[in-house]
Design a protein around this motif. Structure first.
Motif, mmCIF file in Angstrom:
data_model
loop_
_atom_site.group_PDB
_atom_site.id
_atom_site.type_symbol
_atom_site.label_atom_id
_atom_site.label_comp_id
_atom_site.label_asym_id
_atom_site.label_seq_id
_atom_site.Cartn_x
_atom_site.Cartn_y
_atom_site.Cartn_z
ATOM 1 N N THR A 70 1.701 -0.621 6.769
ATOM 2 C CA THR A 70 1.213 -0.731 5.394
ATOM 3 C C THR A 70 0.677 -2.140 5.153
ATOM 4 O OG1 THR A 70 2.819 0.908 4.618
ATOM 5 C CG2 THR A 70 1.831 -0.544 2.962
ATOM 6 N N ILE A 71 -0.583 -2.223 4.760
ATOM 7 C CA ILE A 71 -1.237 -3.508 4.503
ATOM 8 C C ILE A 71 -1.274 -3.746 3.001
ATOM 9 C CG2 ILE A 71 -3.399 -4.803 4.753
ATOM 10 C CD1 ILE A 71 -3.917 -2.918 7.237
ATOM 11 N N VAL A 72 -0.919 -4.952 2.601
ATOM 12 C CA VAL A 72 -0.768 -5.274 1.181
ATOM 13 C C VAL A 72 -1.733 -6.404 0.815
ATOM 14 C CG1 VAL A 72 0.922 -5.696 -0.635
ATOM 15 C CG2 VAL A 72 1.684 -4.799 1.574
ATOM 16 N N PRO A 73 -2.811 -6.124 0.092
ATOM 17 C CA PRO A 73 -3.816 -7.149 -0.193
ATOM 18 C C PRO A 73 -3.285 -8.414 -0.855
ATOM 19 C CG PRO A 73 -4.728 -4.994 -0.640
ATOM 20 C CD PRO A 73 -3.271 -4.784 -0.342
ATOM 21 N N THR A 74 -2.243 -8.294 -1.702
ATOM 22 C CA THR A 74 -1.731 -9.498 -2.348
ATOM 23 C C THR A 74 -1.084 -10.457 -1.364
ATOM 24 O OG1 THR A 74 -0.465 -10.319 -4.246
ATOM 25 C CG2 THR A 74 0.598 -8.655 -2.890
ATOM 26 N N ALA A 75 -0.674 -9.966 -0.195
ATOM 27 C CA ALA A 75 -0.097 -10.856 0.801
ATOM 28 C C ALA A 75 -1.115 -11.919 1.203
ATOM 29 C CB ALA A 75 0.358 -10.065 2.027
ATOM 30 N N ALA A 76 -2.354 -11.488 1.397
ATOM 31 C CA ALA A 76 -3.423 -12.442 1.677
ATOM 32 C C ALA A 76 -3.884 -13.104 0.389
ATOM 33 C CB ALA A 76 -4.593 -11.742 2.368
ATOM 34 N N GLY A 77 -4.184 -12.298 -0.643
ATOM 35 C CA GLY A 77 -4.752 -12.831 -1.870
ATOM 36 C C GLY A 77 -3.887 -13.881 -2.533
ATOM 37 N N GLY A 78 -2.583 -13.693 -2.543
ATOM 38 C CA GLY A 78 -1.687 -14.660 -3.162
ATOM 39 C C GLY A 78 -1.560 -15.945 -2.392
ATOM 40 N N SER A 79 -2.122 -15.984 -1.185
ATOM 41 C CA SER A 79 -2.093 -17.195 -0.353
ATOM 42 C C SER A 79 -3.437 -17.900 -0.299
ATOM 43 C CB SER A 79 -1.648 -16.835 1.083
ATOM 44 O OG SER A 79 -0.283 -16.480 1.122
ATOM 45 N N ILE A 80 -4.353 -17.525 -1.184
ATOM 46 C CA ILE A 80 -5.706 -18.074 -1.118
ATOM 47 C C ILE A 80 -5.726 -19.585 -1.312
ATOM 48 C CG2 ILE A 80 -6.186 -17.653 -3.569
ATOM 49 C CD1 ILE A 80 -9.066 -16.926 -2.712
#
Length: 483
Positions: free
Chosen positions: A364-374
């Motif tokens: 399961t891929i969670v976009p906020t995992a990347a987005g929240g680390s921008i």
């Protein structure tokens, strides 16, 4: 000005003032133009859509924000904290007017200020200044008896409350009331009451079960709990609380996927506290010993997750250098799928992650995992957001930005608790979660302007908490901690 000057000198001054104003406006426009040129259109679009989620989903009567939306949901007090902060972003970006932001913020703060605080099972919103994790969207009371009085979710709510206190600084009746309400809400939180096993702080309390038998320690999203508990002017915990909090750090300090850092498997633990606190250049005793700050630690955690996805030890579909991210999220559901000799377990809502402490990965891929680390690593996050939208956007990118999660490895037809099956993709969630939307929006704004960070640097309670925890350097040097 709509007056006719009587004397030439006044006319000359008027022209000078007009020219100065025009120059200032031109400078502002040039600055904004440069920012737009630097910020990828996709990120600009994502920020606006994610803001709209908070604006559209909240109950305008009491300010409560749902845990998930657009399906029917209870309110999440953590999501309210993100929402209160989002309204300031919206006002600055021109998504809404400042007057609209003030109105929504006042409705929210009036509700939490006046909501019943008592030890009953069903007729309270909180107790000792803390609030229940989930509330009924309409009544604002504890949603159910399984819901705990949450110290960390109250803290995330308070992040938004203190943001409002510092952001709305104009001398108007409405903004003065915001500052007063915010101050009173924060001052009544009894942090010493939740030190069930002093000096640590418990995770929560319930009328039936009393204090939860677990405390905030190690390294996770609880960092802000201690900062706010130490900054309190009324019920502050001792400085030994921060020492107890950091005393178990070494259990998860080490190398994982090419990075040496303080591990916490889900990325939300590396993001939440950073939404409101700029940790760049400020260090506590542990930071000084290890030679890095918490911002750098989160940057390394982000790179580590990307490296994990590239290696893809589980052999999940879709993982790669620009499709990655594990953190707490919904999932296809708690079931085991067998295919030949292969057996794979898929989870529902769980704290997915990869680190020294544990690995929880079901594709399961969670976009906020990347987005929240921008803000930590835009050079790898922006390409990831763009690639996920380009590749899967038809199904995972809506009027409110990225859905909570998706799983290209899950194709089993079954009764799903949440989400849907998309033949050409796999499992796709159909809701957005407030605690995932918040970091995407607010960390994007911190990256592009430092707005939330800069507002919070003015807050005396944040400064006091950091200083009592032993942080020095950077923007804290020379700061006054007194309210």
């Amino acid at each position: 000005m709509n007056i006719l000057p009587r004397f030439a000198v006044v006319l000359s001054l008027a022209f000078a003032c007009t020219a100065s104003a025009m120059a200032a406006q031109a400078s502002k426009q040039t600055s904004e133009s440069h920012e737009r040129a630097r910020i990828p259109p996709m990120v600009d679009d994502l920020e606006r859509r994610t803001f709209d989620w908070f604006w559209d989903s909240a109950n305008p009567q009491n300010g409560l924000v749902p845990d998930h939306y657009p399906t029917k949901s209870f309110a999440s007090i953590a999501a309210v904290g993100f929402g209160l902060t989002a309204y300031g972003v919206g006002a600055e970006r021109g998504y809404i007017t400042r007057e609209q932001a003030v109105e929504r913020t006042l409705a929210t703060l009036r509700f939490f200020h006046d909501a019943p605080q008592n030890d009953s099972e069903d007729d309270a919103t909180g107790y000792h200044g803390f609030f229940y994790h989930f509330l009924d969207m309409d009544t604002g009371k504890r949603f159910s008896r399984w819901v705990e009085l949450s110290t960390v979710d109250t803290t995330l709510l308070l992040g938004g409350v203190l943001f409002a206190q510092s952001y709305y600084d104009r001398d108007t009746p409405q903004e003065r009331e915001i500052r007063q309400l915010a101050d009173e809400i924060y001052r009544r939180v009894d942090w010493t009451w939740v030190q069930a096993r002093k000096p640590l702080i418990t995770m929560g309390w319930t009328p039936g079960g009393k204090f939860i038998p677990h405390d905030w320690q190690g390294y996770n999203e609880g960092m802000l709990v201690y900062i706010l508990a130490m900054g309190s002017p009324t019920h502050a915990v001792g400085e030994d609380a921060w020492k107890a909090w950091t005393s178990t750090y070494d259990r998860t300090w080490g190398e994982f996927r090419g990075q040496t850092f303080l591990n916490f498997a889900p990325l939300f633990g590396h993001q939440y506290s950073h939404v409101w606190v700029d940790f760049r250049g400020i260090r506590d005793a542990w930071n000084r010993e290890k030679g890095l700050d918490y911002f750098e630690n989160s940057r390394r955690a982000t790179y580590s997750q990307r490296a994990y996805a590239i290696a893809n030890p589980g052999g999940w579909t879709g993982y790669g250098e620009n499709v990655w991210g594990l953190t707490a999220s919904n999932g296809p559901g708690g079931l085991v799928v067998k295919s030949g000799d292969t057996e794979r377990t898929f989870q529902g809502y769980t704290a997915r992650g990869a680190g020294l402490d544990y690995i929880s990965d079901d594709g399961t891929i969670v976009p906020t995992a990347a987005g929240g680390s921008i803000a930590f690593a835009p050079e790898i996050v922006v390409p990831a957001l763009e690639e996920m939208k380009r590749k899967y956007g038809k199904h995972i990118y809506t009027k409110y930005g990225f859905v909570d999660a998706f799983n290209p490895s899950f194709h089993t037809k079954t009764d799903l608790r949440t989400g849907k099956l998309v033949p050409e993709l796999g499992w796709v969630d159909t809701v957005h979660l407030g605690i995932d939307q918040g970091p995407i929006l607010l960390m994007a704004e911190n990256w592009r302007s430092g707005f939330v960070w800069n507002v919070m640097k003015k807050n005396p309670y944040i400064r006091k908490g950091l200083q009592r925890a032993g942080f020095t350097g950077g923007w804290l040097d020379g700061a006054r901690a007194e309210p």
